[in-house]
Enzyme design. Structure first.
Site, short mmCIF file in Angstrom:
data_model
loop_
_atom_site.label_atom_id
_atom_site.label_comp_id
_atom_site.label_asym_id
_atom_site.label_seq_id
_atom_site.Cartn_x
_atom_site.Cartn_y
_atom_site.Cartn_z
N THR A 82 -29.82 -50.01 -31.90
CA THR A 82 -29.73 -51.31 -31.39
C THR A 82 -31.03 -51.73 -30.74
OG1 THR A 82 -27.41 -51.05 -30.58
CG2 THR A 82 -28.53 -52.71 -29.54
N CYS A 134 -60.13 -31.76 -18.64
CA CYS A 134 -58.98 -31.19 -17.72
C CYS A 134 -57.93 -32.35 -17.44
CB CYS A 134 -59.33 -30.81 -16.23
SG CYS A 134 -61.01 -29.90 -16.54
#
Ligand SMILES: *Cc1c(COP(=O)(O)O)cnc(C)c1O
Length: 398
Positions: A240, A327
């Site tokens: 949907t 990082c």
């Protein structure tokens, strides 16, 4: 929690615009019908989805029946590449051409296909971050199934020669897909004029909500369904429809594409101002071509500075930006994009991406260029690496 006052990370995501929110609200409240239902409430949702589809078609220069709504830019990339690969493998073509600095939605999709026996050619992007049309031409073989090259790079903002690559692919009869997630709203795009067969875009990079994207597919090609189920998206992408998000995306792409010239006219002087100020800092490098880039983007590397520390210091000043530094992504390797343009690891680690939007103001830019040099000096004064750099004891950059 500290408030971010200056948002310079629009390549990561953007705020929902008032126009988009206002268009969405009725579909989050009273207009909640399922577009597949036949009663009025449902039909109104279907009409809204169709309107958004025609807005997307107008913005891209294609037909409505060539627009598929998806859940995000990553899905669009996956669908275009995987379905084309499958379709062309059936014709004995299992070679794909791309560039080394695509988004991971493309690179990881291709890596998955390599495991299934496809062969991928990764074109270089040189130190300016731009693919050469000649390289594309030379890489095309009789068994080439697809060329997929991004329109504008999400980290360094460089714009690729997409119309020229489109022309080469057309001449050679090879399907051409482009990830235009960053380029939409920054560069004028017309898929027919530019010979683009498939194009991915995402709502949340252009002030629509997260979790809604588009794949344009030239109607010559019948892609295999991405999700099997109901008849939504002409039977190719079941589920949907996300009606509010789709309605918002229709408004967002209209605003973004109508606003390109005004946005660039506003951002270019701001880009120049940042560039001039930042280049005064010692040992800083601009990543990507100085001119062939989106007006919204700048990407610098500061020798002797950790990108992550820079982001944290900027955050303390209420400034949000991004880094190709390791990082943040939980890995130790710096960005594949910065390595692709030839930066040594140490330099790539000290990178900073600034990405503006039409909402960025000159006051915000002024504040940024005021605090940045102070932060860079402070970080360098604490860095043992910086000592070595200024003594010339470490790496050299071209
Ligand atoms: C953000 C981005 C994507 C992924 O889009 P999502 O909607 O977040 O999945 C793909 N390609 C590029 C170039 C992007 O910048």
């Amino acid at each position: 929690m500290l408030k971010t006052t200056i948002y310079l990370d629009n390549a990561a995501t953007t705020k929902v615009s008032d126009n988009v929110l206002n268009a969405m609200l009725p579909y989050l409240k009273e207009e909640y019908g399922n577009p597949s239902s036949i009663y009025t409430l449902g039909r109104q949702s279907a009409i809204a989805v169709n309107k958004a589809r025609s807005q997307v078609a107008d913005a891209l220069g294609c037909e409505e029946n060539e627009v598929y709504f998806t859940s995000c830019g990553s899905e669009s990339d996956n669908w275009a590449i995987k379905s084309t690969a499958k379709m062309m493998a059936a014709k004995g073509k299992k070679h794909i051409i791309t560039s080394v600095f695509e988004h991971h939605a493309v690179l990881h999709t291709l890596a998955a296909l390599e495991k299934e026996g496809f062969e991928v050619t990764y074109l270089p992007v040189y130190s300016n971050g731009i693919v050469k049309v000649e390289d594309v031409k030379n890489a095309i073989r009789p068994d080439t199934a697809l060329v997929t090259i991004m329109y504008a790079n999400n980290e360094i903002g460089t714009i690729q020669p997409i119309p020229e690559i489109g022309a080469v692919c057309k001449e050679k009869g090879v399907i051409f897909h482009t990830d235009a997630v960053q380029a939409i709203g920054n560069v004028h795009i017309n898929v027919k004029e530019q010979n683009i067969d498939m194009l991915s875009l995402s709502g949340h990079k252009i002030h629509a909500q997260k979790g809604c994207g588009v794949l344009y597919v030239n109607k010559k090609y019948r892609l295999t369904p991405f999700i099997d189920g109901g008849a939504q998206e002409r039977g190719r992408r079941a589920g949907t429809e996300n009606v509010p998000a789709i309605v918002g995306l229709g408004v967002a792409i209209t605003d973004a594409c109508n606003g390109i010239d005004a946005k660039n006219a506003k951002l270019k002087p701001l880009q120049d101002k940042i560039y001039d100020a930042v280049m005064k800092i010692d040992r800083v490098h601009l990543n990507g071509d100085r001119n062939i880039r989106m007006a919204s983007n700048l990407n610098f590397s500061f020798e002797g500075v950790e990108g992550e520390s820079l982001l944290l210091q900027l955050d303390l000043q209420g400034i949000a930006a991004s880094s190709g530094s390791a990082c943040t992504s939980g890995s130790l390797d710096p960005s594949h994009v910065l390595l692709a343009i030839g930066l040594p690891h140490e330099v790539a680690h000290g990178s900073l991406r600034i990405s503006m939007s039409e909402y960025t103001t000159e006051e915000e830019v002024d504040k940024f260029i005021e605090v940045l040099p102070v932060i860079v000096s402070k970080l360098r004064s604490m860095s043992p690496l910086w000592e070595h750099i200024i003594k010339g004891e470490t790496f050299k950059i071209k």
